[in-house]
Design an enzyme around this catalytic site. Structure first.
Site, PDB file in Angstrom:
ATOM      1  N   ASP A  60      16.566  -5.398 -22.362  1.00 31.98           N
ATOM      2  CA  ASP A  60      17.545  -5.762 -21.320  1.00 31.98           C
ATOM      3  C   ASP A  60      18.432  -6.888 -21.842  1.00 31.98           C
ATOM      4  OD1 ASP A  60      17.260  -5.266 -17.917  1.00 31.98           O
ATOM      5  OD2 ASP A  60      18.689  -6.756 -18.682  1.00 31.98           O
ATOM      6  N   ASP A  90      21.040  -5.508 -26.298  1.00 32.72           N
ATOM      7  CA  ASP A  90      22.082  -4.785 -25.595  1.00 32.72           C
ATOM      8  C   ASP A  90      22.031  -3.308 -25.991  1.00 32.72           C
ATOM      9  OD1 ASP A  90      24.837  -3.845 -24.850  1.00 32.72           O
ATOM     10  OD2 ASP A  90      25.015  -5.964 -24.309  1.00 32.72           O
ATOM     11  N   ALA A 106      19.196   1.222 -18.227  1.00 35.70           N
ATOM     12  CA  ALA A 106      20.236   0.194 -18.396  1.00 35.70           C
ATOM     13  C   ALA A 106      21.607   0.764 -18.067  1.00 35.70           C
ATOM     14  CB  ALA A 106      20.221  -0.345 -19.822  1.00 35.70           C
ATOM     15  N   TYR A 117      32.034   5.459 -13.190  1.00 32.79           N
ATOM     16  CA  TYR A 117      30.577   5.358 -13.139  1.00 32.79           C
ATOM     17  C   TYR A 117      29.936   6.739 -13.049  1.00 32.79           C
ATOM     18  CZ  TYR A 117      25.962   4.475 -11.021  1.00 32.79           C
ATOM     19  OH  TYR A 117      24.615   4.476 -10.734  1.00 32.79           O
TER      20      TYR A 117
HETATM   21  P1  NAD Z   1      20.112  -3.249 -11.939  1.00 29.69           P
HETATM   22  O1  NAD Z   1      21.479  -3.813 -12.163  1.00 29.69           O
HETATM   23  O2  NAD Z   1      19.109  -4.104 -11.272  1.00 29.69           O
HETATM   24  O3  NAD Z   1      19.506  -2.725 -13.315  1.00 29.69           O
HETATM   25  C1  NAD Z   1      20.275  -2.453 -14.465  1.00 29.69           C
HETATM   26  C2  NAD Z   1      19.662  -3.215 -15.626  1.00 29.69           C
HETATM   27  O4  NAD Z   1      20.365  -2.884 -16.837  1.00 29.69           O
HETATM   28  C3  NAD Z   1      19.783  -4.734 -15.458  1.00 29.69           C
HETATM   29  O5  NAD Z   1      18.528  -5.331 -15.739  1.00 29.69           O
HETATM   30  C4  NAD Z   1      20.824  -5.132 -16.490  1.00 29.69           C
HETATM   31  O6  NAD Z   1      20.614  -6.454 -16.980  1.00 29.69           O
HETATM   32  C5  NAD Z   1      20.617  -4.076 -17.550  1.00 29.69           C
HETATM   33  N1  NAD Z   1      21.807  -3.861 -18.381  1.00 29.69           N
HETATM   34  C6  NAD Z   1      23.090  -3.694 -17.971  1.00 29.69           C
HETATM   35  N2  NAD Z   1      23.902  -3.537 -19.029  1.00 29.69           N
HETATM   36  C7  NAD Z   1      23.111  -3.623 -20.129  1.00 29.69           C
HETATM   37  C8  NAD Z   1      23.372  -3.562 -21.523  1.00 29.69           C
HETATM   38  N3  NAD Z   1      24.620  -3.383 -22.006  1.00 29.69           N
HETATM   39  N4  NAD Z   1      22.341  -3.708 -22.393  1.00 29.69           N
HETATM   40  C9  NAD Z   1      21.080  -3.901 -21.928  1.00 29.69           C
HETATM   41  N5  NAD Z   1      20.772  -3.967 -20.613  1.00 29.69           N
HETATM   42  C10 NAD Z   1      21.788  -3.837 -19.736  1.00 29.69           C
HETATM   43  O7  NAD Z   1      20.322  -1.884 -11.118  1.00 29.69           O
HETATM   44  P2  NAD Z   1      19.226  -0.786 -10.679  1.00 29.69           P
HETATM   45  O8  NAD Z   1      19.529  -0.458  -9.277  1.00 29.69           O
HETATM   46  O9  NAD Z   1      17.866  -1.206 -11.071  1.00 29.69           O
HETATM   47  O10 NAD Z   1      19.710   0.455 -11.575  1.00 29.69           O
HETATM   48  C11 NAD Z   1      18.928   1.020 -12.626  1.00 29.69           C
HETATM   49  C12 NAD Z   1      19.544   2.362 -13.005  1.00 29.69           C
HETATM   50  O11 NAD Z   1      19.455   3.265 -11.903  1.00 29.69           O
HETATM   51  C13 NAD Z   1      21.019   2.300 -13.381  1.00 29.69           C
HETATM   52  O12 NAD Z   1      21.263   3.207 -14.436  1.00 29.69           O
HETATM   53  C14 NAD Z   1      21.717   2.763 -12.127  1.00 29.69           C
HETATM   54  O13 NAD Z   1      22.993   3.303 -12.406  1.00 29.69           O
HETATM   55  C15 NAD Z   1      20.739   3.814 -11.648  1.00 29.69           C
HETATM   56  N6  NAD Z   1      20.862   4.146 -10.218  1.00 29.69           N
HETATM   57  C16 NAD Z   1      20.521   3.237  -9.271  1.00 29.69           C
HETATM   58  C17 NAD Z   1      20.616   3.581  -7.917  1.00 29.69           C
HETATM   59  C18 NAD Z   1      20.226   2.613  -6.816  1.00 29.69           C
HETATM   60  O14 NAD Z   1      20.323   3.001  -5.639  1.00 29.69           O
HETATM   61  N7  NAD Z   1      19.773   1.415  -7.108  1.00 29.69           N
HETATM   62  C19 NAD Z   1      21.103   4.841  -7.552  1.00 29.69           C
HETATM   63  C20 NAD Z   1      21.463   5.734  -8.551  1.00 29.69           C
HETATM   64  C21 NAD Z   1      21.320   5.384  -9.887  1.00 29.69           C
END
Ligand code: NAD
Length: 309
Positions: free
Chosen positions: A34, A57, A78, A145
């Site tokens: 992360d 990253d 991520a 997105y």
């Molecule tokens: P979140 O923002 O809490 O988690 C995303 C994580 O990715 C974070 O810890 C962030 O620090 C990390 N990250 C971002 N860019 C990065 C990079 N360049 N390198 C390394 N790490 C990086 O959000 P979440 O809700 O936990 O989402 C997790 C996944 O689920 C994502 O892919 C999101 O698109 C997908 N998603 C979430 C939902 C929802 O309802 N929460 C719905 C559909 C899809």
């Protein structure tokens, strides 16, 4: 059960940290990668303390290569998980949301990681989808997105087909629960309303409040992913993760009021362009694959969430 070495990208985020908790409890050896952009070390104070955290990253392919070596599975979460951010700066979000997926797939294949699970989104369906929406519905991503999620799905399928890895894209519907970020106006509506309840601020409702979502409690999503991880016979490329139950925002606010034991003030504003009217998963495929469908009642999920604030 089988003990596996699992790499979770985005492992310090909302979903990733809950998955890490579960996989550590299940006895797997867990590595989290992360960049802490929205993820936080504070999310890793539970069982996930037992995981290894690599600050790196997903745009850095060498870092992913190093992290993927010797893994039995890769869960790629991520992303810049914000539709709004992708519309404001598509080039920046594309580098992570698509480039990160391609890097993860290149690393998984180079390191012969046999299994990849990917966090796709109901956003790939767009606004004209039938309800409930099956995986076979026409796809109409309406934002960078969603376009990156859909492209990522196709690349997953390509690598699965040509490199013999087991790869499944899970189309998450609206996931909610403790640790979900509420700091931006574009955060998940449940985390925003929970925040309003805590601060006494009114709940902002865009439009008439009759727009619906399929809300999945985080533990139920984690249950699906934990089951998927130990299966090597998932033959489908894509799978919805929803409850099959549709709730509108007024019903959501009502559930919050019941829990709080007091009325909540709503601030009705004009409907937002691009806001999806109805969202509901067809969970036939999910049920067939796992004999399980998310079922935490909204009232119970909200209770856990408020308890944790
Ligand atoms: P979140 O923002 O809490 O988690 C995303 C994580 O990715 C974070 O810890 C962030 O620090 C990390 N990250 C971002 N860019 C990065 C990079 N360049 N390198 C390394 N790490 C990086 O959000 P979440 O809700 O936990 O989402 C997790 C996944 O689920 C994502 O892919 C999101 O698109 C997908 N998603 C979430 C939902 C929802 O309802 N929460 C719905 C559909 C899809």
């Amino acid at each position: 059960g089988a003990r596996m070495k699992v790499l979770i990208t985005g492992g310090a985020g909302f979903i990733g940290s809950h998955l890490a908790d579960r996989l550590v409890i299940d006895g797997h050896t867990v590595t989290l990668l992360d960049n802490l952009s929205t993820g936080k070390r504070e999310n890793l104070q539970g069982p996930a303390r037992g995981a290894r955290l690599v600050i790196a990253d997903v745009r850095d392919r060498e870092a992913l290569m190093r992290a993927a070596r010797g893994m039995d599975a890769l869960v790629h979460l991520a992303a810049v998980a914000s539709v709004q951010a992708s519309m404001h700066d598509p080039l920046a979000t594309h580098a992570t949301n698509f480039g990160g997926t391609l890097n993860a797939l290149l690393a998984a294949t180079a390191c012969q990681v046999p299994r990849v699970l990917y966090a796709s989104s109901a956003a790939v369906y767009g606004d004209e989808a039938p309800t409930p929406v099956p995986e076979s519905a026409p796809l109409a991503p309406l934002s960078p997105y969603a376009a990156d999620k859909l492209a990522s799905e196709h690349y997953l399928a390509y690598f699965a087909r040509t490199r013999g890895i087991n790869a499944t894209s899970f189309r998450f519907f609206n996931i909610y629960g403790p640790r979900q970020d509420a700091s931006s106006p574009y955060s998940g509506v449940i985390s925003l309303y929970a925040q309003c309840l805590a601060t006494g601020a009114p709940c902002v409702v865009y439009g008439d409040g009759r727009q619906t979502r399929d809300f999945v409690y985080i533990d139920d999503l984690v249950e699906v992913l934990a089951r998927a991880l130990i299966r090597n016979d998932l033959s489908c490329a894509v799978m919805n993760v929803g409850t099959g139950i549709e709730q509108d925002l007024l019903a959501l606010i009502n559930a919050f009021e019941t829990l709080a034991g007091r009325p909540i003030v709503c601030d009705f504003r004009p409907a937002r362009a691009g806001d999806i009217r109805r969202s509901l998963a067809d969970v036939t495929r999910l049920r067939a694959a796992f004999g399980y469908v998310p079922q935490t009642l909204l009232s119970a999920g909200l209770r856990h969430l408020l308890h944790d604030l």
